[in-house]
Design an enzyme around this catalytic site. Structure first.
Site, mmCIF file in Angstrom:
data_model
loop_
_atom_site.group_PDB
_atom_site.id
_atom_site.type_symbol
_atom_site.label_atom_id
_atom_site.label_comp_id
_atom_site.label_asym_id
_atom_site.label_seq_id
_atom_site.Cartn_x
_atom_site.Cartn_y
_atom_site.Cartn_z
ATOM 1 N N GLN A 71 2.551 -2.244 -3.218
ATOM 2 C CA GLN A 71 2.425 -0.799 -3.298
ATOM 3 C C GLN A 71 3.152 -0.226 -4.527
ATOM 4 O O GLN A 71 3.980 -0.885 -5.147
ATOM 5 C CB GLN A 71 3.020 -0.158 -2.041
ATOM 6 C CG GLN A 71 2.185 -0.319 -0.786
ATOM 7 C CD GLN A 71 2.783 0.456 0.362
ATOM 8 O OE1 GLN A 71 3.308 -0.127 1.301
ATOM 9 N NE2 GLN A 71 2.726 1.768 0.304
ATOM 10 N N HIS A 72 2.821 1.025 -4.827
ATOM 11 C CA HIS A 72 3.575 1.921 -5.724
ATOM 12 C C HIS A 72 3.453 1.651 -7.217
ATOM 13 O O HIS A 72 3.742 2.537 -8.020
ATOM 14 C CB HIS A 72 5.076 1.908 -5.390
ATOM 15 C CG HIS A 72 5.422 2.203 -3.978
ATOM 16 N ND1 HIS A 72 5.036 3.356 -3.325
ATOM 17 C CD2 HIS A 72 6.155 1.503 -3.082
ATOM 18 C CE1 HIS A 72 5.513 3.339 -2.092
ATOM 19 N NE2 HIS A 72 6.186 2.232 -1.918
ATOM 20 N N ASP A 229 0.106 -3.606 0.474
ATOM 21 C CA ASP A 229 0.499 -4.838 1.157
ATOM 22 C C ASP A 229 0.974 -4.613 2.586
ATOM 23 O O ASP A 229 0.626 -5.386 3.491
ATOM 24 C CB ASP A 229 1.544 -5.598 0.346
ATOM 25 C CG ASP A 229 2.742 -4.767 -0.072
ATOM 26 O OD1 ASP A 229 2.823 -3.569 0.280
ATOM 27 O OD2 ASP A 229 3.612 -5.320 -0.782
#
Length: 460
Positions: A71-72, A229
């Site tokens: 992520q991110h 994820d």
């Protein structure tokens, strides 16, 4: 047999599993490594994906595919679709100051929680975009589109610039409660609103793998939306409302499937969406399995030997406590913190005591994350690479104060992506796959271990 493929493009590697769409049985799999560091050229992810697919025997016979990924991460593209600069990953903390500034500018953490379900910290994409605008203005000006790691890989595969609810909810500029981008927040952070991927629903199509992608063995392969994820892991492990999942990977997470969105003004709980249309309140830490790696390296042993040593020492490690903020920390938000040992005496200066303190410190840290969710489940599902340690499995129920279930080892993120791909082929809900054998662990609660950890975790 109808086959589906699931991808886990994680921080450290890319894993591909190919499974029977009806039963979930594993047919074949492949893996390739990613470069180290907190900023990475996305081209390395693409090369690793190609290698992992080839090692899995190609996509011959695969009818649908989905990408789960870390992520991110901030992936910036120019007008031609070329990468502007290396992607900043979730564990890059250089944007900690930007995060603090954004929280203050909007009026405090409560306002952010109400707006997007989460209070941004250095992990969130919105903070990395602020950092880019302030520190690399030329790169910021060249940025025409912004996406996440899974979005970029899906785009490379199929040509569609799309994302999903789960991954979008970790940007800091998409609201799980409203299902819409908050472009006003993006403009505040970045000074502009670059192109953003379309947010697909859980069963929407992301197109098909293009021949131009050059993927080994690919015929007509439909693409599911993909996801982050943690959302993929929830699918892969079969988490249901009422379960709490604790994942011990590069990062540590504690999350639960929920029917309604959450908004924690303290910032401890991120109010994410999941990959099914529900929600995924989640607490994330920077320090998890690598705490064990570091302890093993200090002692000059392997992870198996570290676990054996830990089980030789008494509960509580004789008062020795390891506070495992080895890479700063996200929850609590301490980006410049360092790890520490407390209670070191002649009696506790043994490899066994240090090993036990490392395991207990990591688990206490994750128990704090678990507690922040405010839930009281009957059991905890323990997953991730760190859950393969017998010492972690046996000590966890004492620290968590409840039974622990360890599902059969697997690539849960890739498995969840594969399950999402199977869902794309039909059905109102994700398919019910045959579960492997789970291990159950129980122990007498050890509240004194948590109490001792609480005494020292704030000391500097």
């Amino acid at each position: 047999m109808t086959l589906v493929a699931g991808v886990d493009s994680s921080t450290q590697s890319c894993k591909v599993v190919i499974r029977d769409a009806r039963t979930g049985a594993l047919v074949r799999q492949g893996r390739a490594t990613h470069p180290e560091g907190t900023e990475v050229d996305p081209g390395a992810w693409w090369e690793a994906l190609q290698e992992a697919i080839a090692r899995a025997g190609g996509l011959d016979g695969v009818e649908a595919m989905s990408v789960g990924a870390q992520q991110h991460g901030m992936v910036c593209l120019d007008e031609s679709g070329d990468v502007v600069r290396k992607a900043l990953l979730w564990n890059d903390t250089r944007s900690a100051g930007a995060a603090a500034d954004l929280v203050k500018e909007l009026g405090g953490p409560e306002v952010w929680a109400e707006a997007v379900g989460s209070v941004p910290v250095a992990s969130f994409t919105v903070t990395k975009l602020r950092w880019l605008a302030e520190h690399e203005p030329d790169s910021a000006r060249r940025t025409a589109r912004v996406c996440l790691p899974h979005d970029w890989l899906t785009w490379r595969l199929g040509g569609e610039f799309v994302t999903d609810r789960g991954d979008a909810s970790g940007t800091g500029y998409w609201s799980p409660a409203t299902g819409a981008y908050r472009t006003d927040l993006l403009r505040t952070a970045f000074g502009a609103v670059p192109g953003l991927p379309e947010v697909l629903g859980p069963r929407d199509s992301a197109g098909e793998v293009r021949p131009a992608a050059g993927v080994s063995g690919a015929g007509t392969v439909r693409l599911a939306p993909g996801t982050g994820d943690n959302m993929a892991a929830a699918l892969g492990v079969g988490a249901l409302p009422g379960d709490v999942v604790v994942s011990i990977g590069t990062s540590g997470t504690a999350f639960a499937v929920a029917a309604s969105p959450s908004a924690d003004p303290t910032g401890s709980v991120a109010g994410f969406a999941d990959a099914t249309g529900r929600f995924l309140p989640l607490v994330a830490t920077l320090n998890a399995a690598r705490v064990l790696d570091a302890a093993a390296r200090m002692l000059g042993v392997g992870l198996d030997e570290l676990g054996r040593l830990a089980l030789e020492a008494p509960s509580g490690a004789g008062g020795l406590v390891h506070v495992p903020y080895l890479e700063g920390e996200r929850t609590p938000n301490l980006p410049t913190a360092t790890g520490s040992l407390h209670g070191l005496t002649l009696a506790t200066s043994t490899p066994a005591h240090l090993a036990r303190a490392a395991v207990e410190g990591m688990l206490c840290h994750l128990a704090d994350a678990f507690d922040a969710l405010g839930l009281d489940p009957a059991r905890v599902l323990l997953i991730g690479g760190g859950a393969r340690s017998e010492a972690v499995r046996r000590i966890a129920p004492a620290v968590f104060g409840r039974p622990v279930v360890v599902p059969e080892p697997g690539e849960y993120v890739a498995d969840g992506a594969a399950r999402q791909a199977a869902w794309l082929l039909g059905g109102d809900e994700p398919p019910e796959w045959e579960a492997g054998k789970a291990e159950h662990y129980e122990a007498d609660p050890a509240p004194e271990v948590r109490a001792r950890y609480a005494e020292v975790r704030g000391l500097r």
